[in-house]
Design an enzyme around this catalytic site. Structure first.
Site, mmCIF file in Angstrom:
data_model
loop_
_atom_site.group_PDB
_atom_site.id
_atom_site.type_symbol
_atom_site.label_atom_id
_atom_site.label_comp_id
_atom_site.label_asym_id
_atom_site.label_seq_id
_atom_site.Cartn_x
_atom_site.Cartn_y
_atom_site.Cartn_z
ATOM 1 N N GLU A 299 -9.454 -13.411 -1.614
ATOM 2 C CA GLU A 299 -8.716 -13.687 -0.366
ATOM 3 C C GLU A 299 -9.484 -14.748 0.423
ATOM 4 O O GLU A 299 -10.684 -14.589 0.703
ATOM 5 C CB GLU A 299 -8.571 -12.406 0.452
ATOM 6 C CG GLU A 299 -7.862 -12.657 1.769
ATOM 7 C CD GLU A 299 -7.312 -11.409 2.428
ATOM 8 O OE1 GLU A 299 -6.920 -10.461 1.708
ATOM 9 O OE2 GLU A 299 -7.282 -11.367 3.665
ATOM 10 N N ASP B 56 -5.155 -13.741 -2.618
ATOM 11 C CA ASP B 56 -4.506 -13.331 -1.373
ATOM 12 C C ASP B 56 -4.539 -14.564 -0.492
ATOM 13 O O ASP B 56 -5.575 -14.916 0.095
ATOM 14 C CB ASP B 56 -5.234 -12.135 -0.721
ATOM 15 C CG ASP B 56 -4.602 -10.807 -1.127
ATOM 16 O OD1 ASP B 56 -3.741 -10.811 -2.028
ATOM 17 O OD2 ASP B 56 -4.960 -9.771 -0.547
ATOM 18 N N GLU C 171 -10.985 -6.509 -4.680
ATOM 19 C CA GLU C 171 -10.815 -7.568 -3.660
ATOM 20 C C GLU C 171 -12.061 -7.625 -2.781
ATOM 21 O O GLU C 171 -12.267 -6.767 -1.921
ATOM 22 C CB GLU C 171 -9.570 -7.255 -2.818
ATOM 23 C CG GLU C 171 -9.270 -8.344 -1.809
ATOM 24 C CD GLU C 171 -7.993 -8.069 -1.008
ATOM 25 O OE1 GLU C 171 -7.042 -7.483 -1.566
ATOM 26 O OE2 GLU C 171 -7.961 -8.440 0.168
ATOM 27 N N HIS D 197 0.886 -1.176 0.000
ATOM 28 C CA HIS D 197 0.000 0.000 0.000
ATOM 29 C C HIS D 197 0.921 1.223 0.000
ATOM 30 O O HIS D 197 1.989 1.180 0.626
ATOM 31 C CB HIS D 197 -0.819 0.130 1.280
ATOM 32 C CG HIS D 197 -1.772 -0.972 1.576
ATOM 33 N ND1 HIS D 197 -1.410 -2.113 2.224
ATOM 34 C CD2 HIS D 197 -3.112 -1.072 1.370
ATOM 35 C CE1 HIS D 197 -2.472 -2.891 2.394
ATOM 36 N NE2 HIS D 197 -3.519 -2.284 1.879
#
Ligand code: XUL
Ligand code: CO
Length: 479
Positions: free
Chosen positions: A311, A339, A275, A145
């Protein structure tokens, strides 16, 4: 304890909770009591991980905890090198900014290279540690990030200049050996994003988030990023009573459209990924699960511009298995990245643990192999050490186990494919559709009159066993 004290404690614990995602501007871990603006040198004497060798494959009988037992990067499985199926990536935020804090406890991790500041010099030192880590681990990719890697300045210009400085170093350290799997903008920690970023009720926040994503796209492009991720942790609501859901979703779509336009303008060729996650920190997140995200993309005409980053712990929080989410993404042509992590059956939040369940990893790899691979995506370890794991070597052990688990999954899928009885069982289950009438149904050419005629002709249908236990037996024999 009095009620007010309990409330105060709970409030403090909430603040600590998200400190794993780096501090907001001008703050630093209070318990270390140092200046955040410290401008010490980013130099570090010797190695960051002395005594840790380059991690090698030693095979399943090895007892060396700093060696791979199942992941053999160059070995070919199902026509591709393991490293090309798996495309492992280290998540900068967990590995280099993870503090060990949880909703009820303060940070526990004080790595030797940390000086307790959020300075530019510290950011650069961490970046050097990152590349030594991934090199020793034998991983080709990393993810970050914006706020993980560089401190905020007082203005957007100053913040961007800080980011540029760290990114220039990252580019140099990356060289041609390593690649950026994806970059992203952190749009959830700072108080300005409390009502959301692209779905905030404040237009100033919407614009601020756009400026942040614009810059994050630029630096991801500069670093040769293969993908760019949008995780909307605060894009959702706490209550519908104060929320115009339709307007917020429209804003989110406009935001994504602007991101697509900007991506094209700067020539960024990476895949944009959404995501999904159902909740936490918001009560309800708009990208709830793969099916919800797919429907959103379809409604707003964005299919083709985005894929999904699935994820596993988010999947389980939404009440699905990871396999379900991967298959939903895959059959919609939307499987972009994984993820790789897992949750805990007793703890109801996103525990971001390294996946160690071989059965689960085999199911994950089944989807990825059916997808023909995951490139340009990969397996990003969005996973962190337990709060109680505080040795530097634990960072290696955790990743080695995560990598070995996925490698075992891949090896098991190869066994299942070679054996062939599982796909055979599934094929047989539907073979009544491998007929003239089945073909007409699947081609959309069987109307109700024709089907009624068939039903009258055939009478009560024979219904075969689902053979679930046999499927489970075959699956288990490959583990
Ligand atoms: C949060 C989460 C994020 C995203 C990137 O649950 O998974 O780390 O992967 O913002
Ligand atoms: Co994630």
């Amino acid at each position: 304890m009095k009620c007010a004290e309990i409330l105060l404690l709970l409030l403090c614990l909430e603040v600590v909770r998200f400190s794993a995602f780096a501090s907001p501007p001008s703050t630093c871990p209070a318990d270390l009591g140092k200046e955040c603006s410290g401008s010490g040198s980013d130099e570090w004497e010797g190695e960051f991980f002395p005594g840790i060798p380059t991690i090698k494959y030693e095979g399943p009988s090895s007892k060396n905890h700093l060696a791979f037992k199942w992941y053999n990067a160059e070995e070919e499985i199902l026509g591709k090198k393991m490293k090309d199926w798996l495309r492992f990536s280290v998540a900068f935020w967990h590995t280099f900014r993870g503090s060990g804090a949880d909703p009820f406890g303060a940070p526990t991790k004080f790595w030797p290279w940390e000086d307790g500041t959020n300075s530019l010099a510290m950011a650069k030192r961490r970046m050097r540690a990152n590349f030594e880590f991934i090199e020793k681990l034998g991983v080709g990719f990393w993810c970050f990030h914006d706020k993980d890697i560089a401190p905020d300045g007082k203005t957007i210009e100053e913040t961007n200049a800080n980011l540029d400085e760290v990114v220039a170093l990252a580019k140099e350290l990356q060289g041609s050996k390593f690649q950026l799997l994806w970059g992203t903008a952190q749009l959830f920690l700072h108080p300005r994003y409390m009502h959301g970023a692209a779905t905030s009720s404040e237009v100033g926040v919407y614009a601020y988030a756009a400026a942040q994503v614009k810059k994050a796209l630029e630096v991801t492009h500069y670093l040769g990023g293969q993908n760019y991720v949008f995780w909307g942790g605060r894009e959702g609501y706490q209550t519908l009573l104060n929320t115009d859901m339709e307007r917020e979703l429209n804003h989110l779509a406009r935001f994504f459209e602007a991101a697509v336009a900007y991506k094209k303008k700067i020539g960024f060729k990476g895949t944009l990924l959404i995501e999904p996650k159902p909740q936490e920190p918001t009560k309800h997140q708009y990208d709830w699960d793969a099916a919800t995200a797919a429907n959103f993309l379809r409604k707003y005409g964005l299919v083709g511009e985005f894929k999904l980053n699935i994820e596993c712990n988010h999947a389980t929080l939404s009440g699905h298995s990871c396999h379900h989410e991967l298959e939903t993404a895959r059959i919609n042509g939307l499987l972009g990245n994984v993820d790789a992590n897992t949750g805990d059956p007793q703890i109801g939040w996103d525990t971001d643990q390294f996946l160690t369940d071989i059965g689960e990893a085999t199911l994950v790899m089944l989807s990825v192999v059916r997808n023909g691979g995951i490139a340009p995506g990969g397996f990003n370890f969005d996973a962190k050490l337990r709060r109680e794991s505080t040795d530097v070597e634990d960072l290696f052990i955790a990743h080695i186990t995560g990598m070995d688990t996925m490698a075992r999954g891949l090896r098991n899928v190869a066994k299942l494919i070679e054996d062939g009885s599982l796909p055979d069982l599934v094929r047989k289950r539907y073979e009544s559709f491998d007929t003239e009438i089945g073909a007409l149904i699947e081609a959309g050419k069987a109307d109700f009159e024709l089907l009624e005629k068939k039903a009258l002709e055939w009478g009560e249908p024979k219904v075969a066993s689902g053979k679930q236990e046999l499927a489970e037996m075959i699956f288990q024999s490959a583990l």
